[in-house]
Design a protein around this motif. Structure first.
Motif, PDB file in Angstrom:
ATOM      1  N   LEU A  65       0.829  -1.209   0.000  1.00 38.16           N
ATOM      2  CA  LEU A  65       0.000   0.000   0.000  1.00 38.16           C
ATOM      3  C   LEU A  65       0.860   1.255   0.000  1.00 38.16           C
ATOM      4  N   SER A  66       1.882   1.267   0.844  1.00 43.41           N
ATOM      5  CA  SER A  66       2.764   2.432   0.891  1.00 43.41           C
ATOM      6  C   SER A  66       3.553   2.593  -0.405  1.00 43.41           C
ATOM      7  N   CYS A  67       4.022   1.494  -0.961  1.00 45.07           N
ATOM      8  CA  CYS A  67       4.750   1.575  -2.236  1.00 45.07           C
ATOM      9  C   CYS A  67       3.853   2.093  -3.349  1.00 45.07           C
ATOM     10  N   ILE A  68       2.640   1.575  -3.423  1.00 46.88           N
ATOM     11  CA  ILE A  68       1.697   2.045  -4.444  1.00 46.88           C
ATOM     12  C   ILE A  68       1.374   3.515  -4.239  1.00 46.88           C
ATOM     13  N   GLY A  69       1.200   3.917  -2.986  1.00 50.75           N
ATOM     14  CA  GLY A  69       0.905   5.316  -2.697  1.00 50.75           C
ATOM     15  C   GLY A  69       2.037   6.244  -3.098  1.00 50.75           C
ATOM     16  N   THR A 113      10.211  13.239  -3.188  1.00 50.11           N
ATOM     17  CA  THR A 113       9.328  12.078  -3.252  1.00 50.11           C
ATOM     18  C   THR A 113      10.119  10.819  -3.603  1.00 50.11           C
ATOM     19  N   ILE A 114      11.059  10.935  -4.508  1.00 47.50           N
ATOM     20  CA  ILE A 114      11.900   9.787  -4.867  1.00 47.50           C
ATOM     21  C   ILE A 114      12.747   9.353  -3.668  1.00 47.50           C
ATOM     22  N   VAL A 115      13.320  10.305  -2.954  1.00 52.29           N
ATOM     23  CA  VAL A 115      14.131   9.988  -1.775  1.00 52.29           C
ATOM     24  C   VAL A 115      13.267   9.342  -0.694  1.00 52.29           C
ATOM     25  N   THR A 116      12.046   9.836  -0.506  1.00 52.30           N
ATOM     26  CA  THR A 116      11.132   9.231   0.466  1.00 52.30           C
ATOM     27  C   THR A 116      10.844   7.781   0.099  1.00 52.30           C
ATOM     28  N   PHE A 117      10.609   7.519  -1.172  1.00 53.50           N
ATOM     29  CA  PHE A 117      10.364   6.152  -1.620  1.00 53.50           C
ATOM     30  C   PHE A 117      11.578   5.259  -1.379  1.00 53.50           C
ATOM     31  N   LEU A 118      12.770   5.764  -1.690  1.00 46.50           N
ATOM     32  CA  LEU A 118      13.985   4.971  -1.492  1.00 46.50           C
ATOM     33  C   LEU A 118      14.254   4.700  -0.017  1.00 46.50           C
ATOM     34  N   ILE A 119      13.985   5.683   0.837  1.00 46.92           N
ATOM     35  CA  ILE A 119      14.149   5.469   2.281  1.00 46.92           C
ATOM     36  C   ILE A 119      13.157   4.422   2.759  1.00 46.92           C
ATOM     37  N   TYR A 120      11.930   4.492   2.280  1.00 52.13           N
ATOM     38  CA  TYR A 120      10.923   3.501   2.667  1.00 52.13           C
ATOM     39  C   TYR A 120      11.352   2.101   2.234  1.00 52.13           C
ATOM     40  N   LYS A 121      11.825   1.985   1.006  1.00 53.13           N
ATOM     41  CA  LYS A 121      12.295   0.682   0.530  1.00 53.13           C
ATOM     42  C   LYS A 121      13.466   0.186   1.378  1.00 53.13           C
ATOM     43  N   TYR A 122      14.371   1.068   1.751  1.00 51.63           N
ATOM     44  CA  TYR A 122      15.519   0.668   2.556  1.00 51.63           C
ATOM     45  C   TYR A 122      15.088   0.206   3.947  1.00 51.63           C
ATOM     46  N   TYR A 123      14.147   0.919   4.561  1.00 51.83           N
ATOM     47  CA  TYR A 123      13.676   0.554   5.904  1.00 51.83           C
ATOM     48  C   TYR A 123      13.111  -0.861   5.950  1.00 51.83           C
ATOM     49  N   PHE A 124      12.427  -1.253   4.911  1.00 48.97           N
ATOM     50  CA  PHE A 124      11.752  -2.534   4.945  1.00 48.97           C
ATOM     51  C   PHE A 124      12.367  -3.569   4.017  1.00 48.97           C
ATOM     52  N   TRP A 125      13.575  -3.333   3.588  1.00 47.41           N
ATOM     53  CA  TRP A 125      14.289  -4.261   2.714  1.00 47.41           C
ATOM     54  C   TRP A 125      14.766  -5.455   3.544  1.00 47.41           C
ATOM     55  N   LYS A 126      14.424  -6.633   3.094  1.00 50.97           N
ATOM     56  CA  LYS A 126      14.814  -7.892   3.736  1.00 50.97           C
ATOM     57  C   LYS A 126      14.332  -7.999   5.185  1.00 50.97           C
ATOM     58  N   ARG A 127      13.162  -7.482   5.478  1.00 51.76           N
ATOM     59  CA  ARG A 127      12.572  -7.646   6.799  1.00 51.76           C
ATOM     60  C   ARG A 127      11.423  -8.636   6.685  1.00 51.76           C
ATOM     61  N   ASP A 128      11.194  -9.386   7.723  1.00 49.51           N
ATOM     62  CA  ASP A 128      10.074 -10.306   7.757  1.00 49.51           C
ATOM     63  C   ASP A 128       8.830  -9.499   8.127  1.00 49.51           C
ATOM     64  N   LEU A 129       8.035  -9.143   7.132  1.00 49.87           N
ATOM     65  CA  LEU A 129       6.896  -8.270   7.360  1.00 49.87           C
ATOM     66  C   LEU A 129       5.739  -8.973   8.045  1.00 49.87           C
ATOM     67  N   THR A 130       5.803 -10.279   8.178  1.00 52.01           N
ATOM     68  CA  THR A 130       4.751 -10.988   8.895  1.00 52.01           C
ATOM     69  C   THR A 130       5.029 -11.015  10.399  1.00 52.01           C
ATOM     70  N   ASN A 131       6.245 -10.699  10.782  1.00 48.81           N
ATOM     71  CA  ASN A 131       6.628 -10.668  12.186  1.00 48.81           C
ATOM     72  C   ASN A 131       6.434  -9.245  12.709  1.00 48.81           C
ATOM     73  N   LEU A 132       5.628  -9.071  13.730  1.00 46.91           N
ATOM     74  CA  LEU A 132       5.294  -7.755  14.247  1.00 46.91           C
ATOM     75  C   LEU A 132       6.528  -7.012  14.744  1.00 46.91           C
ATOM     76  N   GLU A 133       7.481  -7.699  15.360  1.00 47.55           N
ATOM     77  CA  GLU A 133       8.670  -7.043  15.897  1.00 47.55           C
ATOM     78  C   GLU A 133       9.544  -6.467  14.774  1.00 47.55           C
ATOM     79  N   ASP A 134       9.546  -7.114  13.609  1.00 46.45           N
ATOM     80  CA  ASP A 134      10.337  -6.590  12.491  1.00 46.45           C
ATOM     81  C   ASP A 134       9.662  -5.404  11.824  1.00 46.45           C
ATOM     82  N   TYR A 135       8.352  -5.327  11.937  1.00 52.71           N
ATOM     83  CA  TYR A 135       7.622  -4.283  11.224  1.00 52.71           C
ATOM     84  C   TYR A 135       7.613  -2.963  11.987  1.00 52.71           C
ATOM     85  N   VAL A 136       7.479  -3.009  13.286  1.00 51.07           N
ATOM     86  CA  VAL A 136       7.383  -1.779  14.071  1.00 51.07           C
ATOM     87  C   VAL A 136       8.701  -1.156  14.354  1.00 51.07           C
TER      88      VAL A 136
END
Length: 136
Positions: A65-69, A113-136
Motif C-alpha cells: 500500500l505504501s509503495c503504491i501510494g 518524493t523519490i528519496v522518500t520512496f527509497l528510504i521507505y524501501k531501505y527501511y523494509f528491505w529484507k525484513r520479515d513483514l509478517t513478524n510484528l517485531e520486524d515491522y514496528v
C-alpha cells in the motif's frame, strides 16, 4: 514504532514541498503552488494509501500500500508537470512549455518524493513483514 514515526515525518517533509511555487510565468506574480496536486483525487488517494500503509500492520499488504501510494504520488507529480498549463495557458500539450515554465522547486519536490520512496524501501528491505517485531 520508531520506523513508523520516522517514515511519517519523512513523508510530511516530502509533502511540505507543496507549499513552494512549482510552475508559473514570472516568479511572485504568476505562481502556481504544489497544492495544484491536491485537485487531483488520485493524488489525494495516494497520500491516504501511503499513510495507511505506514501505520497499519497487514504484513506485506501494508508494505505494498505504501509503495503504491508513493509511486502513485510520484506519477501524479509528473502528470501535473505535463498538463498544468493546458487549462491555464496553452490549451494543448506542450512539453517545451512545461520545461520552460517550471521552477526549480518542482524538481526539489520530485526528488524529495523519490528519496522518500527509497528510504521507505531501505527501511523494509529484507525484513520479515509478517513478524510484528520486524515491522514496528
Amino acid at each position: 514504532m520508531k520506523r513508523k514515526i520516522a517514515m511519517t515525518i519523512i513523508f510530511i517533509i516530502s509533502l511540505s514541498t507543496m507549499f513552494m511555487s512549482w510552475f508559473g510565468g514570472q516568479k511572485g506574480i504568476q505562481d502556481i503552488s504544489g497544492f495544484i496536486l491536491m485537485d487531483n483525487p488520485i493524488a489525494v488517494t495516494c497520500i491516504i494509501l501511503t499513510l495507511v500503509g505506514i501505520w497499519t500492520h497487514f504484513g506485506h499488504t501494508s508494505y505494498m500500500l505504501s509503495c503504491i501510494g508513493l509511486i502513485g504520488l510520484l506519477a501524479m507529480e509528473i502528470y501535473e508537470f505535463f498538463t498544468w498549463h493546458i487549462l491555464t495557458i496553452s490549451g494543448a500539450f506542450n512539453f517545451s512549455l512545461s520545461l520552460e515554465l517550471c521552477y526549480p522547486e518542482f524538481y526539489i519536490a520530485l526528488m524529495s518524493t523519490i528519496v522518500t520512496f527509497l528510504i521507505y524501501k531501505y527501511y523494509f528491505w529484507k525484513r520479515d513483514l509478517t513478524n510484528l517485531e520486524d515491522y514496528v
